[in-house]
Design an enzyme around this catalytic site. Sequence first.
Site, PDB file in Angstrom:
ATOM      1  N   VAL A  80      -2.136   1.817   5.624  1.00 28.01           N
ATOM      2  CA  VAL A  80      -2.594   1.868   4.236  1.00 28.01           C
ATOM      3  C   VAL A  80      -2.577   0.463   3.647  1.00 28.01           C
ATOM      4  O   VAL A  80      -1.533  -0.184   3.606  1.00 28.01           O
ATOM      5  CB  VAL A  80      -1.683   2.789   3.387  1.00 28.01           C
ATOM      6  CG1 VAL A  80      -2.154   2.785   1.934  1.00 28.01           C
ATOM      7  CG2 VAL A  80      -1.673   4.192   3.951  1.00 28.01           C
ATOM      8  N   VAL A  82      -4.955  -2.375   0.800  1.00 23.38           N
ATOM      9  CA  VAL A  82      -6.129  -2.776   0.010  1.00 23.38           C
ATOM     10  C   VAL A  82      -6.069  -4.295  -0.084  1.00 23.38           C
ATOM     11  O   VAL A  82      -4.996  -4.869  -0.311  1.00 23.38           O
ATOM     12  CB  VAL A  82      -6.092  -2.129  -1.402  1.00 23.38           C
ATOM     13  CG1 VAL A  82      -7.159  -2.706  -2.313  1.00 23.38           C
ATOM     14  CG2 VAL A  82      -6.254  -0.608  -1.283  1.00 23.38           C
ATOM     15  N   ARG A  88      -5.484  -2.799  -7.424  1.00 25.44           N
ATOM     16  CA  ARG A  88      -5.367  -2.198  -8.770  1.00 25.44           C
ATOM     17  C   ARG A  88      -6.716  -1.917  -9.432  1.00 25.44           C
ATOM     18  O   ARG A  88      -6.917  -2.118 -10.610  1.00 25.44           O
ATOM     19  CB  ARG A  88      -4.505  -3.076  -9.710  1.00 25.44           C
ATOM     20  CG  ARG A  88      -3.133  -3.429  -9.156  1.00 25.44           C
ATOM     21  CD  ARG A  88      -2.257  -2.231  -8.845  1.00 25.44           C
ATOM     22  NE  ARG A  88      -0.957  -2.680  -8.369  1.00 25.44           N
ATOM     23  CZ  ARG A  88      -0.648  -2.875  -7.075  1.00 25.44           C
ATOM     24  NH1 ARG A  88      -1.538  -2.634  -6.114  1.00 25.44           N
ATOM     25  NH2 ARG A  88       0.552  -3.283  -6.743  1.00 25.44           N
ATOM     26  N   ARG A  89      -7.645  -1.462  -8.600  1.00 26.67           N
ATOM     27  CA  ARG A  89      -8.927  -0.997  -9.150  1.00 26.67           C
ATOM     28  C   ARG A  89      -9.168   0.445  -8.735  1.00 26.67           C
ATOM     29  O   ARG A  89     -10.300   0.920  -8.708  1.00 26.67           O
ATOM     30  CB  ARG A  89     -10.073  -1.861  -8.638  1.00 26.67           C
ATOM     31  CG  ARG A  89      -9.953  -3.315  -9.024  1.00 26.67           C
ATOM     32  CD  ARG A  89     -11.200  -4.052  -8.602  1.00 26.67           C
ATOM     33  NE  ARG A  89     -10.941  -5.465  -8.424  1.00 26.67           N
ATOM     34  CZ  ARG A  89     -11.816  -6.324  -7.911  1.00 26.67           C
ATOM     35  NH1 ARG A  89     -13.013  -5.900  -7.523  1.00 26.67           N
ATOM     36  NH2 ARG A  89     -11.519  -7.594  -7.777  1.00 26.67           N
ATOM     37  N   GLY A  90      -8.113   1.111  -8.276  1.00 31.07           N
ATOM     38  CA  GLY A  90      -8.223   2.529  -7.959  1.00 31.07           C
ATOM     39  C   GLY A  90      -8.685   2.827  -6.545  1.00 31.07           C
ATOM     40  O   GLY A  90      -8.989   3.975  -6.212  1.00 31.07           O
ATOM     41  N   LEU A  92      -6.953   2.613  -3.595  1.00 35.36           N
ATOM     42  CA  LEU A  92      -5.978   3.453  -2.887  1.00 35.36           C
ATOM     43  C   LEU A  92      -6.081   4.903  -3.371  1.00 35.36           C
ATOM     44  O   LEU A  92      -6.055   5.839  -2.579  1.00 35.36           O
ATOM     45  CB  LEU A  92      -4.551   2.926  -3.108  1.00 35.36           C
ATOM     46  CG  LEU A  92      -3.463   3.824  -2.495  1.00 35.36           C
ATOM     47  CD1 LEU A  92      -3.560   3.859  -0.981  1.00 35.36           C
ATOM     48  CD2 LEU A  92      -2.074   3.375  -2.925  1.00 35.36           C
ATOM     49  N   THR A  93      -6.225   5.062  -4.677  1.00 34.77           N
ATOM     50  CA  THR A  93      -6.301   6.412  -5.244  1.00 34.77           C
ATOM     51  C   THR A  93      -7.478   7.182  -4.627  1.00 34.77           C
ATOM     52  O   THR A  93      -7.329   8.347  -4.232  1.00 34.77           O
ATOM     53  CB  THR A  93      -6.470   6.314  -6.787  1.00 34.77           C
ATOM     54  OG1 THR A  93      -5.410   5.498  -7.287  1.00 34.77           O
ATOM     55  CG2 THR A  93      -6.428   7.677  -7.437  1.00 34.77           C
ATOM     56  N   TYR A 121       3.853   6.309  -3.657  1.00 31.97           N
ATOM     57  CA  TYR A 121       3.226   7.558  -3.228  1.00 31.97           C
ATOM     58  C   TYR A 121       3.550   8.819  -4.026  1.00 31.97           C
ATOM     59  O   TYR A 121       2.905   9.846  -3.836  1.00 31.97           O
ATOM     60  CB  TYR A 121       3.521   7.794  -1.742  1.00 31.97           C
ATOM     61  CG  TYR A 121       2.848   6.754  -0.875  1.00 31.97           C
ATOM     62  CD1 TYR A 121       1.499   6.848  -0.581  1.00 31.97           C
ATOM     63  CD2 TYR A 121       3.548   5.654  -0.397  1.00 31.97           C
ATOM     64  CE1 TYR A 121       0.857   5.884   0.183  1.00 31.97           C
ATOM     65  CE2 TYR A 121       2.927   4.680   0.378  1.00 31.97           C
ATOM     66  CZ  TYR A 121       1.581   4.802   0.658  1.00 31.97           C
ATOM     67  OH  TYR A 121       0.949   3.844   1.411  1.00 31.97           O
ATOM     68  N   PHE A 401       5.775   4.739  12.330  1.00 29.22           N
ATOM     69  CA  PHE A 401       4.312   4.806  12.413  1.00 29.22           C
ATOM     70  C   PHE A 401       3.702   4.235  11.160  1.00 29.22           C
ATOM     71  O   PHE A 401       4.429   3.964  10.212  1.00 29.22           O
ATOM     72  CB  PHE A 401       3.820   6.238  12.660  1.00 29.22           C
ATOM     73  CG  PHE A 401       4.231   7.238  11.627  1.00 29.22           C
ATOM     74  CD1 PHE A 401       3.428   7.485  10.517  1.00 29.22           C
ATOM     75  CD2 PHE A 401       5.424   7.940  11.739  1.00 29.22           C
ATOM     76  CE1 PHE A 401       3.811   8.413   9.546  1.00 29.22           C
ATOM     77  CE2 PHE A 401       5.816   8.865  10.778  1.00 29.22           C
ATOM     78  CZ  PHE A 401       5.013   9.097   9.690  1.00 29.22           C
TER      79      PHE A 401
HETATM   80  C1  LIG Z   1      -0.150  -0.551  -2.200  1.00 30.14           C
HETATM   81  C2  LIG Z   1      -1.641  -0.821  -2.263  1.00 30.14           C
HETATM   82  C3  LIG Z   1      -2.315  -0.098  -1.090  1.00 30.14           C
HETATM   83  C4  LIG Z   1      -2.169  -0.266  -3.602  1.00 30.14           C
HETATM   84  O1  LIG Z   1      -3.584  -0.257  -3.579  1.00 30.14           O
HETATM   85  P1  LIG Z   1      -4.444  -0.305  -4.960  1.00 30.14           P
HETATM   86  O2  LIG Z   1      -5.860  -0.066  -4.588  1.00 30.14           O
HETATM   87  O3  LIG Z   1      -4.078  -1.522  -5.696  1.00 30.14           O
HETATM   88  O4  LIG Z   1      -3.864   0.981  -5.726  1.00 30.14           O
HETATM   89  P2  LIG Z   1      -4.580   1.718  -6.958  1.00 30.14           P
HETATM   90  O5  LIG Z   1      -5.370   0.724  -7.747  1.00 30.14           O
HETATM   91  O6  LIG Z   1      -5.311   2.921  -6.466  1.00 30.14           O
HETATM   92  O7  LIG Z   1      -3.290   2.147  -7.775  1.00 30.14           O
HETATM   93  C5  LIG Z   1      -3.059   3.460  -8.169  1.00 30.14           C
HETATM   94  C6  LIG Z   1      -1.821   3.491  -9.044  1.00 30.14           C
HETATM   95  O8  LIG Z   1      -0.688   3.141  -8.244  1.00 30.14           O
HETATM   96  C7  LIG Z   1      -0.008   2.024  -8.814  1.00 30.14           C
HETATM   97  N1  LIG Z   1       0.450   1.180  -7.724  1.00 30.14           N
HETATM   98  C8  LIG Z   1      -0.309   0.683  -6.729  1.00 30.14           C
HETATM   99  N2  LIG Z   1       0.464  -0.052  -5.898  1.00 30.14           N
HETATM  100  C9  LIG Z   1       1.703  -0.014  -6.394  1.00 30.14           C
HETATM  101  C10 LIG Z   1       2.937  -0.595  -5.975  1.00 30.14           C
HETATM  102  N3  LIG Z   1       2.997  -1.352  -4.877  1.00 30.14           N
HETATM  103  N4  LIG Z   1       4.031  -0.332  -6.708  1.00 30.14           N
HETATM  104  C11 LIG Z   1       3.960   0.441  -7.824  1.00 30.14           C
HETATM  105  N5  LIG Z   1       2.814   1.017  -8.263  1.00 30.14           N
HETATM  106  C12 LIG Z   1       1.705   0.777  -7.559  1.00 30.14           C
HETATM  107  C13 LIG Z   1      -1.059   1.339  -9.655  1.00 30.14           C
HETATM  108  O9  LIG Z   1      -0.467   0.545 -10.665  1.00 30.14           O
HETATM  109  C14 LIG Z   1      -1.841   2.499 -10.180  1.00 30.14           C
HETATM  110  O10 LIG Z   1      -1.127   3.068 -11.262  1.00 30.14           O
HETATM  111  P3  LIG Z   1      -1.890   3.711 -12.533  1.00 30.14           P
HETATM  112  O11 LIG Z   1      -2.714   4.831 -11.983  1.00 30.14           O
HETATM  113  O12 LIG Z   1      -0.768   4.172 -13.387  1.00 30.14           O
HETATM  114  O13 LIG Z   1      -2.715   2.610 -13.092  1.00 30.14           O
HETATM  115  C15 LIG Z   1      -1.963  -2.337  -2.180  1.00 30.14           C
HETATM  116  O14 LIG Z   1      -1.311  -2.991  -3.244  1.00 30.14           O
HETATM  117  C16 LIG Z   1      -1.548  -2.997  -0.879  1.00 30.14           C
HETATM  118  O15 LIG Z   1      -2.341  -3.059   0.052  1.00 30.14           O
HETATM  119  N6  LIG Z   1      -0.297  -3.506  -0.808  1.00 30.14           N
HETATM  120  C17 LIG Z   1       0.171  -4.254   0.376  1.00 30.14           C
HETATM  121  C18 LIG Z   1       0.249  -3.388   1.629  1.00 30.14           C
HETATM  122  C19 LIG Z   1       1.092  -2.144   1.412  1.00 30.14           C
HETATM  123  O16 LIG Z   1       2.197  -2.206   0.915  1.00 30.14           O
HETATM  124  N7  LIG Z   1       0.539  -0.979   1.826  1.00 30.14           N
HETATM  125  C20 LIG Z   1       1.215   0.287   1.744  1.00 30.14           C
HETATM  126  C21 LIG Z   1       1.780   0.594   3.068  1.00 30.14           C
HETATM  127  S1  LIG Z   1       2.791   2.036   3.086  1.00 30.14           S
END
Ligand SMILES: CC(C)(COP(=O)(O)OP(=O)(O)OC[C@H]1O[C@@H](n2cnc3c(N)ncnc32)[C@H](O)[C@@H]1OP(=O)(O)O)[C@@H](O)C(=O)NCCC(=O)NCCS
Length: 401
Positions: A80, A82, A88-90, A92-93, A121, A401
């Site tokens: 997972v 982005v 933070r543009r949605g 992951l959602t 999550y 994993f």
């Molecule tokens: C974690 C990650 C996948 C989030 O992706 P993203 O596209 O920025 O997430 P979204 O924009 O869909 O965020 C959805 C919501 O989750 C929140 N959120 C996203 N990442 C978060 C984090 N790391 N900690 C807390 N909240 C988080 C956002 O603020 C948003 O909240 P809102 O709906 O209240 O505005 C991205 O930051 C990333 O790639 N991080 C590094 C790799 C990683 O940690 N991957 C996860 C592996 S388990």
Amino acid sequence: MSVEIRSPSEDELRQAMKAVEAAFGEEQKEEDLDRHQKAMPRDRFLVAYDGAIPVGTTASLPFELTVPGGAVAAGGVTWVGVLPSHRRRGILTQMMKRQLDDLRERGEPLAILWASEAAIYGRFGYGISAPTVQLDADRSRFSLRDDPGPKGAVRLIDREEAARVLPPIYDAVRARVPGFTSRSELLWDLYRLADPEHWRRGAGPKFYAVLEFDGEPVGYALYRIKLDWQEGFAKSQVKVVETCATSDAAERELWRFLFGIDLIERIQGRHDPGSPLFLMVVDPRSLKLRVTEGLWLRLVDLDAALTGRTYATDDSVVMDVRDELCPWNAGRWRMGTDAGRTDDDVELELDVADLASAYLGAFDFGRLAAAQRVRELKSGALGRATELFRTSRPPFCPEDF
Ligand SMILES: CC(C)(COP(=O)(O)OP(=O)(O)OC[C@H]1O[C@@H](n2cnc3c(N)ncnc32)[C@H](O)[C@@H]1OP(=O)(O)O)[C@@H](O)C(=O)NCCC(=O)NCCS
């Protein structure tokens, strides 16, 4: 932000896998990309495309997850990420929603994952389902209490023998411990037994130790040693990769072996909260156990998940489940041996993520209620639900994993 989410074509695969690398900031060797490609069916890899550019990824490995009294198909969510340019543009959602739809279509009632950060999550309906414990033990203080004395013998074996001897031990334990995942021959070979140098992080090679009682394998430990010498004294660490024991006696002897290795100051690794080790030693504080939230679980298809496990009593409890992301789960369910949809009066009300925390037996309903995670609408229902979901030991997931 609008992106297209789909599986990459064969030609697009490597570029998409590189996007995962950029999200984590970690270099993936060609060898690892080959490995991941072999392990992950391409149609289980979902990529968010901004035009032709992969900007987000998620994937799921097909597992059977041990649940109380049985096993249920589960997607093991991984990869997972982005891109930092698109966070933070949605994205992951959108990927999470799409993946849950996908798992449902595949007939996998559960999704499980390890989170890089614990705050990510819960919003997608994942709940803490199998907390884990980190061990950072002081070897010099190790001593067993009520020790019946050593039993059996440990042999260090090579990888080929490990591939034959270890999986049956793992499967024997897996059958009775909720939270264990099935491990195919491929996954054993590509990950658990594999030992590429760049995975060692300063430690030495992987050792494969099998414990035998009367010549019969009853447990194993996989570990590395990280050497450290300071001013003429060895202060090395044993990095435990995985231990598996088919009985309490086997568990005791495995720890006796690991704590007996010379030149070692600390023993470190992920530890099963259901292990008797804490109660087996004279100085439990010296084990330095630290709890983390561990495995997260998402009930994707509540009907199949509820009928896939067994219950500890003949009772049943009616719960109203909130689930915005997977509306097919939302509403009133009878939980118990006759699990299914019902119109009967609601006794407990909770979110699908919090039900996941009770599903494998990690938390009881009284504890969830104490944390405002479940509401009791009929007096006594919390206690009855607790008895209904009760398991004989805490869940544990040993898989990475
Ligand atoms: C974690 C990650 C996948 C989030 O992706 P993203 O596209 O920025 O997430 P979204 O924009 O869909 O965020 C959805 C919501 O989750 C929140 N959120 C996203 N990442 C978060 C984090 N790391 N900690 C807390 N909240 C988080 C956002 O603020 C948003 O909240 P809102 O709906 O209240 O505005 C991205 O930051 C990333 O790639 N991080 C590094 C790799 C990683 O940690 N991957 C996860 C592996 S388990």
